[in-house]
Design a protein around this motif. Sequence first.
Motif, PDB file in Angstrom:
ATOM      1  N   THR A   7       0.835  -1.198   0.000  1.00  0.00           N
ATOM      2  CA  THR A   7       0.000   0.000   0.000  1.00  0.00           C
ATOM      3  C   THR A   7       0.869   1.247   0.000  1.00  0.00           C
ATOM      4  OG1 THR A   7      -1.752  -1.165   1.158  1.00  0.00           O
ATOM      5  CG2 THR A   7      -1.809   1.242   1.248  1.00  0.00           C
ATOM      6  N   ASP A   8       1.928   1.240   0.785  1.00  0.00           N
ATOM      7  CA  ASP A   8       2.857   2.370   0.804  1.00  0.00           C
ATOM      8  C   ASP A   8       3.444   2.581  -0.596  1.00  0.00           C
ATOM      9  OD1 ASP A   8       4.451   4.427   2.163  1.00  0.00           O
ATOM     10  OD2 ASP A   8       6.132   3.096   1.736  1.00  0.00           O
ATOM     11  N   TYR A   9       3.861   1.507  -1.240  1.00  0.00           N
ATOM     12  CA  TYR A   9       4.382   1.612  -2.609  1.00  0.00           C
ATOM     13  C   TYR A   9       3.314   2.137  -3.559  1.00  0.00           C
ATOM     14  CZ  TYR A   9       8.485  -1.216  -1.265  1.00  0.00           C
ATOM     15  OH  TYR A   9       9.636  -1.681  -0.688  1.00  0.00           O
ATOM     16  N   ALA A  10       2.085   1.691  -3.402  1.00  0.00           N
ATOM     17  CA  ALA A  10       0.994   2.134  -4.276  1.00  0.00           C
ATOM     18  C   ALA A  10       0.792   3.643  -4.166  1.00  0.00           C
ATOM     19  CB  ALA A  10      -0.291   1.384  -3.944  1.00  0.00           C
ATOM     20  N   VAL A  11       0.807   4.165  -2.948  1.00  0.00           N
ATOM     21  CA  VAL A  11       0.669   5.608  -2.756  1.00  0.00           C
ATOM     22  C   VAL A  11       1.807   6.337  -3.455  1.00  0.00           C
ATOM     23  CG1 VAL A  11       0.728   7.485  -1.037  1.00  0.00           C
ATOM     24  CG2 VAL A  11      -0.647   5.423  -0.609  1.00  0.00           C
ATOM     25  N   ARG A  12       3.011   5.838  -3.282  1.00  0.00           N
ATOM     26  CA  ARG A  12       4.178   6.488  -3.882  1.00  0.00           C
ATOM     27  C   ARG A  12       4.159   6.389  -5.412  1.00  0.00           C
ATOM     28  NH1 ARG A  12       7.765   7.535   0.320  1.00  0.00           N
ATOM     29  NH2 ARG A  12       7.080   6.577   2.262  1.00  0.00           N
ATOM     30  N   ILE A  13       3.671   5.276  -5.925  1.00  0.00           N
ATOM     31  CA  ILE A  13       3.557   5.112  -7.381  1.00  0.00           C
ATOM     32  C   ILE A  13       2.538   6.099  -7.945  1.00  0.00           C
ATOM     33  CG2 ILE A  13       2.698   3.544  -9.185  1.00  0.00           C
ATOM     34  CD1 ILE A  13       3.995   1.246  -7.495  1.00  0.00           C
ATOM     35  N   VAL A  14       1.394   6.206  -7.299  1.00  0.00           N
ATOM     36  CA  VAL A  14       0.370   7.151  -7.764  1.00  0.00           C
ATOM     37  C   VAL A  14       0.916   8.575  -7.694  1.00  0.00           C
ATOM     38  CG1 VAL A  14      -1.923   8.104  -7.307  1.00  0.00           C
ATOM     39  CG2 VAL A  14      -1.563   5.629  -7.216  1.00  0.00           C
ATOM     40  N   MET A  15       1.625   8.896  -6.636  1.00  0.00           N
ATOM     41  CA  MET A  15       2.215  10.224  -6.518  1.00  0.00           C
ATOM     42  C   MET A  15       3.230  10.456  -7.641  1.00  0.00           C
ATOM     43  SD  MET A  15       4.217  12.055  -3.377  1.00  0.00           S
ATOM     44  CE  MET A  15       2.791  12.198  -2.345  1.00  0.00           C
ATOM     45  N   PHE A  16       4.086   9.485  -7.876  1.00  0.00           N
ATOM     46  CA  PHE A  16       5.092   9.598  -8.940  1.00  0.00           C
ATOM     47  C   PHE A  16       4.415   9.798 -10.293  1.00  0.00           C
ATOM     48  CE2 PHE A  16       7.612   7.400 -12.234  1.00  0.00           C
ATOM     49  CZ  PHE A  16       8.719   8.235 -12.253  1.00  0.00           C
ATOM     50  N   LEU A  17       3.411   8.967 -10.591  1.00  0.00           N
ATOM     51  CA  LEU A  17       2.731   9.081 -11.886  1.00  0.00           C
ATOM     52  C   LEU A  17       2.008  10.414 -12.027  1.00  0.00           C
ATOM     53  CD1 LEU A  17       1.363   5.469 -12.378  1.00  0.00           C
ATOM     54  CD2 LEU A  17       3.194   6.593 -13.657  1.00  0.00           C
ATOM     55  N   SER A  18       1.501  10.942 -10.932  1.00  0.00           N
ATOM     56  CA  SER A  18       0.797  12.223 -11.005  1.00  0.00           C
ATOM     57  C   SER A  18       1.755  13.380 -11.295  1.00  0.00           C
ATOM     58  CB  SER A  18       0.023  12.487  -9.710  1.00  0.00           C
ATOM     59  OG  SER A  18       0.889  12.860  -8.667  1.00  0.00           O
ATOM     60  N   ALA A  69      -4.538  14.684  -9.793  1.00  0.00           N
ATOM     61  CA  ALA A  69      -4.053  14.366  -8.446  1.00  0.00           C
ATOM     62  C   ALA A  69      -4.916  14.970  -7.350  1.00  0.00           C
ATOM     63  CB  ALA A  69      -2.606  14.839  -8.290  1.00  0.00           C
ATOM     64  N   ASP A  70      -5.622  16.056  -7.649  1.00  0.00           N
ATOM     65  CA  ASP A  70      -6.483  16.648  -6.621  1.00  0.00           C
ATOM     66  C   ASP A  70      -7.823  15.929  -6.502  1.00  0.00           C
ATOM     67  OD1 ASP A  70      -7.593  17.570  -8.996  1.00  0.00           O
ATOM     68  OD2 ASP A  70      -7.815  19.638  -8.312  1.00  0.00           O
ATOM     69  N   GLU A  71      -8.024  14.900  -7.333  1.00  0.00           N
ATOM     70  CA  GLU A  71      -9.233  14.083  -7.263  1.00  0.00           C
ATOM     71  C   GLU A  71      -8.953  12.657  -6.776  1.00  0.00           C
ATOM     72  OE1 GLU A  71     -11.442  14.184 -10.927  1.00  0.00           O
ATOM     73  OE2 GLU A  71     -11.196  16.358 -11.107  1.00  0.00           O
ATOM     74  N   ILE A  72      -7.699  12.408  -6.406  1.00  0.00           N
ATOM     75  CA  ILE A  72      -7.311  11.092  -5.886  1.00  0.00           C
ATOM     76  C   ILE A  72      -6.927  11.254  -4.420  1.00  0.00           C
ATOM     77  CG2 ILE A  72      -5.718   9.139  -6.084  1.00  0.00           C
ATOM     78  CD1 ILE A  72      -5.235  10.014  -9.016  1.00  0.00           C
ATOM     79  N   SER A  73      -7.661  10.595  -3.549  1.00  0.00           N
ATOM     80  CA  SER A  73      -7.362  10.701  -2.115  1.00  0.00           C
ATOM     81  C   SER A  73      -6.547   9.489  -1.652  1.00  0.00           C
ATOM     82  CB  SER A  73      -8.658  10.791  -1.305  1.00  0.00           C
ATOM     83  OG  SER A  73      -9.337   9.548  -1.317  1.00  0.00           O
ATOM     84  N   LEU A 122      -8.278  10.634   5.654  1.00  0.00           N
ATOM     85  CA  LEU A 122      -7.774   9.976   4.443  1.00  0.00           C
ATOM     86  C   LEU A 122      -8.499  10.473   3.197  1.00  0.00           C
ATOM     87  CD1 LEU A 122      -7.403   6.291   5.708  1.00  0.00           C
ATOM     88  CD2 LEU A 122      -5.553   7.927   5.224  1.00  0.00           C
ATOM     89  N   LYS A 123      -9.800  10.688   3.304  1.00  0.00           N
ATOM     90  CA  LYS A 123     -10.582  11.164   2.156  1.00  0.00           C
ATOM     91  C   LYS A 123     -10.247  12.609   1.803  1.00  0.00           C
ATOM     92  CE  LYS A 123     -14.461   8.019   2.818  1.00  0.00           C
ATOM     93  NZ  LYS A 123     -15.852   7.863   3.257  1.00  0.00           N
ATOM     94  N   SER A 124      -9.895  13.409   2.787  1.00  0.00           N
ATOM     95  CA  SER A 124      -9.599  14.826   2.523  1.00  0.00           C
ATOM     96  C   SER A 124      -8.139  15.062   2.129  1.00  0.00           C
ATOM     97  CB  SER A 124      -9.951  15.679   3.738  1.00  0.00           C
ATOM     98  OG  SER A 124      -9.083  15.412   4.817  1.00  0.00           O
ATOM     99  N   THR A 125      -7.308  14.046   2.237  1.00  0.00           N
ATOM    100  CA  THR A 125      -5.900  14.180   1.866  1.00  0.00           C
ATOM    101  C   THR A 125      -5.708  13.622   0.462  1.00  0.00           C
ATOM    102  OG1 THR A 125      -5.249  13.932   4.173  1.00  0.00           O
ATOM    103  CG2 THR A 125      -3.521  13.635   2.516  1.00  0.00           C
ATOM    104  N   THR A 126      -5.512  14.529  -0.474  1.00  0.00           N
ATOM    105  CA  THR A 126      -5.339  14.114  -1.865  1.00  0.00           C
ATOM    106  C   THR A 126      -3.857  13.951  -2.194  1.00  0.00           C
ATOM    107  OG1 THR A 126      -5.206  16.386  -2.698  1.00  0.00           O
ATOM    108  CG2 THR A 126      -7.424  15.380  -2.560  1.00  0.00           C
ATOM    109  N   ILE A 127      -3.613  13.295  -3.298  1.00  0.00           N
ATOM    110  CA  ILE A 127      -2.237  13.157  -3.788  1.00  0.00           C
ATOM    111  C   ILE A 127      -1.648  14.543  -4.059  1.00  0.00           C
ATOM    112  CG2 ILE A 127      -0.834  12.285  -5.711  1.00  0.00           C
ATOM    113  CD1 ILE A 127      -1.792  10.085  -3.743  1.00  0.00           C
TER     114      ILE A 127
END
Length: 143
Positions: A7-18, A69-73, A122-127
């Motif tokens: 899950t930590d990697y997934a968050v970082r991957i989404v952040m990187f891709l964004s 990225a502002d639509e992905i929490s 978690l819902k209010s914290t976006t990428i």
Amino acid sequence: MQLNKTTDYAVRIVMFLSQQNDIVTSEEISEATQVSKNYIMRILRKLSKAGLLKMVRGTKGGFQVAKPADEISLYDVIVIMEPTIQINPCLEDEEDCSLYATGSCPVRRFYLSLQEELESKLKSTTIEKLKNSGGGVRYLDSS
């Protein structure tokens, strides 16, 4: 509750891709995050299947985020990757209550309140918010 490493990697991957303005290959993601390509592919497939990422096939193929990225929490990513985000089993299923007192249990009420606060945060914290929070995640191709 402790998030698993995937899950930590997934968050970082989404952040990187964004942060990218183009389609990125799994090899590039693997190199930037220092995570094996096979592991990255499992995560990418799961995120793509859930609709968070777009997978582009072909010689110029790769991955990109499916929305801004502002639509992905964080919540969006976590619920895809984790089997549960409940802090206690009694919040998932009333039958898991060891006292069979879900309606009157003060401990369960506290857990429920805490769970609601956690999910709200978690819902209010976006990428996008994470990217703009200062410092940021440094990848190999970042200076």
